[in-house]
Design a protein around this motif. Sequence first.
Motif, PDB file in Angstrom:
ATOM      1  N   LEU A  41       6.986  -3.797   3.223  1.00  0.00           N
ATOM      2  CA  LEU A  41       7.205  -3.183   4.523  1.00  0.00           C
ATOM      3  C   LEU A  41       7.861  -1.826   4.296  1.00  0.00           C
ATOM      4  O   LEU A  41       8.922  -1.739   3.681  1.00  0.00           O
ATOM      5  CB  LEU A  41       8.093  -4.087   5.380  1.00  0.00           C
ATOM      6  CG  LEU A  41       8.478  -3.588   6.776  1.00  0.00           C
ATOM      7  CD1 LEU A  41       7.236  -3.234   7.601  1.00  0.00           C
ATOM      8  CD2 LEU A  41       9.309  -4.644   7.493  1.00  0.00           C
ATOM      9  N   CYS A  42       7.220  -0.767   4.780  1.00  0.00           N
ATOM     10  CA  CYS A  42       7.616   0.604   4.458  1.00  0.00           C
ATOM     11  C   CYS A  42       7.994   1.387   5.710  1.00  0.00           C
ATOM     12  O   CYS A  42       7.245   2.269   6.159  1.00  0.00           O
ATOM     13  CB  CYS A  42       6.484   1.323   3.725  1.00  0.00           C
ATOM     14  SG  CYS A  42       5.896   0.493   2.237  1.00  0.00           S
TER      15      CYS A  42
ATOM     16  N   SER B 277      13.241  12.682  17.961  1.00  0.00           N
ATOM     17  CA  SER B 277      13.345  11.262  18.301  1.00  0.00           C
ATOM     18  C   SER B 277      12.068  10.491  18.010  1.00  0.00           C
ATOM     19  O   SER B 277      12.111   9.291  17.744  1.00  0.00           O
ATOM     20  CB  SER B 277      13.716  11.109  19.775  1.00  0.00           C
ATOM     21  OG  SER B 277      12.732  11.732  20.606  1.00  0.00           O
ATOM     22  N   LEU B 278      10.902  11.165  18.035  1.00  0.00           N
ATOM     23  CA  LEU B 278       9.642  10.444  17.805  1.00  0.00           C
ATOM     24  C   LEU B 278       9.519   9.927  16.387  1.00  0.00           C
ATOM     25  O   LEU B 278       8.670   9.073  16.089  1.00  0.00           O
ATOM     26  CB  LEU B 278       8.443  11.312  18.174  1.00  0.00           C
ATOM     27  CG  LEU B 278       8.203  12.620  17.408  1.00  0.00           C
ATOM     28  CD1 LEU B 278       7.422  12.379  16.126  1.00  0.00           C
ATOM     29  CD2 LEU B 278       7.450  13.625  18.278  1.00  0.00           C
ATOM     30  N   LEU B 279      10.362  10.413  15.463  1.00  0.00           N
ATOM     31  CA  LEU B 279      10.336   9.927  14.086  1.00  0.00           C
ATOM     32  C   LEU B 279      11.137   8.647  13.896  1.00  0.00           C
ATOM     33  O   LEU B 279      11.050   8.012  12.847  1.00  0.00           O
ATOM     34  CB  LEU B 279      10.874  11.002  13.133  1.00  0.00           C
ATOM     35  CG  LEU B 279      10.035  12.272  12.962  1.00  0.00           C
ATOM     36  CD1 LEU B 279      10.713  13.219  11.988  1.00  0.00           C
ATOM     37  CD2 LEU B 279       8.621  11.948  12.508  1.00  0.00           C
TER      38      LEU B 279
ATOM     39  N   VAL C 131       3.353   7.575  13.772  1.00  0.00           N
ATOM     40  CA  VAL C 131       3.762   8.808  13.094  1.00  0.00           C
ATOM     41  C   VAL C 131       3.936   8.557  11.597  1.00  0.00           C
ATOM     42  O   VAL C 131       3.509   9.366  10.763  1.00  0.00           O
ATOM     43  CB  VAL C 131       5.056   9.353  13.708  1.00  0.00           C
ATOM     44  CG1 VAL C 131       5.589  10.526  12.885  1.00  0.00           C
ATOM     45  CG2 VAL C 131       4.829   9.799  15.146  1.00  0.00           C
ATOM     46  N   ASN C 132       4.540   7.433  11.237  1.00  0.00           N
ATOM     47  CA  ASN C 132       4.706   7.095   9.824  1.00  0.00           C
ATOM     48  C   ASN C 132       3.372   6.864   9.141  1.00  0.00           C
ATOM     49  O   ASN C 132       3.181   7.257   7.983  1.00  0.00           O
ATOM     50  CB  ASN C 132       5.590   5.859   9.683  1.00  0.00           C
ATOM     51  CG  ASN C 132       7.018   6.108  10.096  1.00  0.00           C
ATOM     52  OD1 ASN C 132       7.517   7.222   9.993  1.00  0.00           O
ATOM     53  ND2 ASN C 132       7.693   5.072  10.567  1.00  0.00           N
ATOM     54  N   LYS C 133       2.461   6.207   9.836  1.00  0.00           N
ATOM     55  CA  LYS C 133       1.120   5.977   9.263  1.00  0.00           C
ATOM     56  C   LYS C 133       0.416   7.300   8.968  1.00  0.00           C
ATOM     57  O   LYS C 133      -0.179   7.485   7.893  1.00  0.00           O
ATOM     58  CB  LYS C 133       0.271   5.129  10.218  1.00  0.00           C
ATOM     59  CG  LYS C 133       0.657   3.670  10.311  1.00  0.00           C
ATOM     60  CD  LYS C 133      -0.249   2.942  11.293  1.00  0.00           C
ATOM     61  CE  LYS C 133      -0.025   1.435  11.287  1.00  0.00           C
ATOM     62  NZ  LYS C 133       1.310   1.041  11.724  1.00  0.00           N
TER      63      LYS C 133
ATOM     64  N   ALA D 215       2.040   8.947   5.954  1.00  0.00           N
ATOM     65  CA  ALA D 215       1.684   8.298   4.692  1.00  0.00           C
ATOM     66  C   ALA D 215       0.279   8.663   4.246  1.00  0.00           C
ATOM     67  O   ALA D 215       0.032   8.971   3.075  1.00  0.00           O
ATOM     68  CB  ALA D 215       1.823   6.789   4.828  1.00  0.00           C
ATOM     69  N   VAL D 216      -0.658   8.636   5.178  1.00  0.00           N
ATOM     70  CA  VAL D 216      -2.059   8.960   4.850  1.00  0.00           C
ATOM     71  C   VAL D 216      -2.174  10.408   4.398  1.00  0.00           C
ATOM     72  O   VAL D 216      -2.871  10.720   3.422  1.00  0.00           O
ATOM     73  CB  VAL D 216      -2.970   8.684   6.059  1.00  0.00           C
ATOM     74  CG1 VAL D 216      -4.372   9.245   5.805  1.00  0.00           C
ATOM     75  CG2 VAL D 216      -3.059   7.185   6.326  1.00  0.00           C
ATOM     76  N   ALA D 217      -1.479  11.306   5.086  1.00  0.00           N
ATOM     77  CA  ALA D 217      -1.556  12.731   4.750  1.00  0.00           C
ATOM     78  C   ALA D 217      -0.950  13.037   3.390  1.00  0.00           C
ATOM     79  O   ALA D 217      -1.272  14.054   2.776  1.00  0.00           O
ATOM     80  CB  ALA D 217      -0.849  13.544   5.828  1.00  0.00           C
ATOM     81  N   SER D 218      -0.072  12.140   2.910  1.00  0.00           N
ATOM     82  CA  SER D 218       0.641  12.395   1.655  1.00  0.00           C
ATOM     83  C   SER D 218      -0.006  11.740   0.443  1.00  0.00           C
ATOM     84  O   SER D 218       0.418  11.976  -0.688  1.00  0.00           O
ATOM     85  CB  SER D 218       2.092  11.893   1.771  1.00  0.00           C
ATOM     86  OG  SER D 218       2.753  12.514   2.840  1.00  0.00           O
ATOM     87  N   LYS D 219      -1.018  10.903   0.666  1.00  0.00           N
ATOM     88  CA  LYS D 219      -1.618  10.160  -0.436  1.00  0.00           C
ATOM     89  C   LYS D 219      -3.061  10.611  -0.658  1.00  0.00           C
ATOM     90  O   LYS D 219      -3.867  10.618   0.261  1.00  0.00           O
ATOM     91  CB  LYS D 219      -1.615   8.656  -0.135  1.00  0.00           C
ATOM     92  CG  LYS D 219      -0.226   8.058  -0.017  1.00  0.00           C
ATOM     93  CD  LYS D 219       0.462   7.951  -1.354  1.00  0.00           C
ATOM     94  CE  LYS D 219      -0.120   6.803  -2.171  1.00  0.00           C
ATOM     95  NZ  LYS D 219       0.629   6.605  -3.427  1.00  0.00           N
TER      96      LYS D 219
END
Length: 265
Positions: A183-184, A208-210, A237-239, A242-246
């Motif tokens: 869980l990330c 706040s959206l983060l 936002v986290n998803k 993560a996708v943009a960074s991998k």
Amino acid sequence: MSSTGRTALITGASAGIGAAFARHLAAEGHNLVLVARREDRLTALAAELTTRYGVHCDVVAADLADPRAPRSIIERTHALGVDIDILVNNAGMSGNSAFADVPFETLAAEIQVMVTAVTELAHLTVPGMKQRGYGRIINLSSLAALLPPAASLLYTGIKSYVLNVSQALDMELRPHGVHVTALCPGFTHSEFHDVMGTRDAATSKLPSLLWQNPEDVVREGWRAVENGTPVCVPGMVNKITAVASKPIPTRIGYYLGRTFNPFKH
């Protein structure tokens, strides 16, 4: 609510994501073994959940920075006659000082809590899960494990270990009815930032959206492990982050690791 007959062991259960997991699983009828250093908080939480949901809650006060703690915890569950069907490795710690300025004993404690204890608790509970043909393990990693390295002391490296080991365990244990999920979460409202002394700085710099609430993180994490999803990044936002960074999507990386593993016997 009647009990499912299954028991979840949750570390770091006295607050934040750990307490949210306790409430969520109790609401589903799971019995609980609550683990943390602060026995008074665990006792209060256990009383709340027993009264509200009618589940059985055992309390084990333990400091996972002590190398003897994981085995002591499991020995305690054996003495209580409790089988662990669900393991939530949530306990964590981190510092905010420069690497060279931190006593090594502090760094060793971080490794003990978030690497060694996580691994040992899984190792001690997996045999019973395999024998019973059912198990669920959630290991708290972090969005940081999916992002480029940062100046974060040991935290990013530790959470990367948790991410990778969780996927490897899931590959091995899935045929035995045991699901493992890393869980990330990203920034989550909990006491973690209070302990680090970074809450005011983080909340002032980040929109706040983060931020997510622990209950939302837990809901997505539990759904992921039930569905057999080995990596869960909660929050849209986290998803996207993560996708943009991998360069390789997580699902494809998991498939390649499972299919073309040169170390597999």
